[in-house]
Design an enzyme around this catalytic site. Sequence first.
Site, mmCIF file in Angstrom:
data_model
loop_
_atom_site.group_PDB
_atom_site.id
_atom_site.type_symbol
_atom_site.label_atom_id
_atom_site.label_comp_id
_atom_site.label_asym_id
_atom_site.label_seq_id
_atom_site.Cartn_x
_atom_site.Cartn_y
_atom_site.Cartn_z
ATOM 1 N N HIS A 102 0.832 -1.210 0.000
ATOM 2 C CA HIS A 102 0.000 0.000 0.000
ATOM 3 C C HIS A 102 0.866 1.260 0.000
ATOM 4 O O HIS A 102 2.055 1.223 0.324
ATOM 5 C CB HIS A 102 -0.911 0.026 1.228
ATOM 6 C CG HIS A 102 -0.174 0.127 2.535
ATOM 7 N ND1 HIS A 102 0.480 -0.936 3.093
ATOM 8 C CD2 HIS A 102 0.037 1.172 3.370
ATOM 9 C CE1 HIS A 102 1.050 -0.556 4.219
ATOM 10 N NE2 HIS A 102 0.808 0.721 4.418
ATOM 11 N N ASP A 104 0.376 4.969 2.032
ATOM 12 C CA ASP A 104 -0.409 5.346 3.203
ATOM 13 C C ASP A 104 -1.540 6.315 2.858
ATOM 14 O O ASP A 104 -1.336 7.300 2.141
ATOM 15 C CB ASP A 104 0.494 5.988 4.269
ATOM 16 C CG ASP A 104 1.327 4.945 5.017
ATOM 17 O OD1 ASP A 104 0.896 3.775 5.094
ATOM 18 O OD2 ASP A 104 2.402 5.300 5.525
ATOM 19 N N HIS A 256 4.701 0.364 0.202
ATOM 20 C CA HIS A 256 5.472 -0.449 1.137
ATOM 21 C C HIS A 256 4.637 -1.619 1.634
ATOM 22 O O HIS A 256 3.413 -1.614 1.536
ATOM 23 C CB HIS A 256 6.008 0.401 2.294
ATOM 24 C CG HIS A 256 4.966 1.169 3.046
ATOM 25 N ND1 HIS A 256 4.433 2.344 2.580
ATOM 26 C CD2 HIS A 256 4.354 0.925 4.217
ATOM 27 C CE1 HIS A 256 3.552 2.799 3.436
ATOM 28 N NE2 HIS A 256 3.463 1.953 4.449
ATOM 29 N N ARG A 271 6.205 6.409 14.009
ATOM 30 C CA ARG A 271 6.018 7.009 12.689
ATOM 31 C C ARG A 271 5.574 8.464 12.787
ATOM 32 O O ARG A 271 4.661 8.784 13.553
ATOM 33 C CB ARG A 271 4.950 6.222 11.919
ATOM 34 C CG ARG A 271 4.705 6.773 10.522
ATOM 35 C CD ARG A 271 3.776 5.881 9.738
ATOM 36 N NE ARG A 271 2.385 6.252 9.950
ATOM 37 C CZ ARG A 271 1.355 5.540 9.499
ATOM 38 N NH1 ARG A 271 1.546 4.414 8.841
ATOM 39 N NH2 ARG A 271 0.132 5.946 9.723
HETATM 40 CO CO CO Z 1 1.843 1.975 5.776
#
Ligand code: CO
Length: 280
Positions: A102, A104, A256, A271
């Site tokens: 995917h 994000d 990723h 993150r």
């Molecule tokens: Co992601």
Amino acid sequence: MVKQKPFSAIPLAGALGAEIHGVDLAKPLDRQTVSGLRQALLDHLVLVFRGQSITPAQHLAFAKLFGDIVPYPYVQGLEGHPEIIPVVKLEHEIVNFGGLWHADTTYLEHPPMGSILVARELPPYGGDTLFANMYLAYDSLSTGMKKMLGGLIAVNSSAKKAVTATRVVNKESKAKEDPTTPREAEHPVVRTHPETYRKLLYVNGAHTVSFKGQRAEESAPVLKYLFQHQTKPKFTCRVQWQPGTIVFLDNRCVQHNPVNDYHGFKRVLHRITLAGDRPA
Ligand code: CO
């Protein structure tokens, strides 16, 4: 006199990714280093820093050099640092947060420009992340396919079944928003990167549900082909996390996939997500 480049970038694979040597992210960075890193991100798409030791506050300060920080709708941030999202998989959990290919949050009007991930707790083995280059995925399509896709708009949704299953909220990552309320955004199937002006393939298997103006089952065969095509090994690189690893990825042109191969162990990344523009 030509100033020496403040760091070196060693490619990780033929398709994308580079390890950056010679930068300590715990120290303030000068302007030349920051603009060099920004250019390296445009050139390599995924930057990997090794042996770093930074606090959440330093993580935040580093991220702010590259843009505005955006919150993630589905997970609560760290206490005291709400902009930092803990990406956590616990020992007993079988599903993996984001455990499929995917980009994000492409179901937002303004999907993020990029993310900066810091390894905080790693399994003894496994838990690597794969990355794929969407410029190459686009470039390698036939002229006829490029022409066809050039006029299409993709519908992206947060409620695709395969994904919502990976977003099961665990004890350490509290939900902010009800994940059953779907978010949806329409974006061009072929996007032009706002900084490199290169064309890239902007659909992904986790969030793209159909082409605009078509039924899901009409779009399905072409989308299925594209999802398989865009994640071919030749378009990817693989990053093995180590204590002290930090990864900066360009979410506009990279997909990723965190590999879910470490059942029985915990993995925690921090993150920070940077604001992006509206895909065009
Ligand atoms: Co992601």
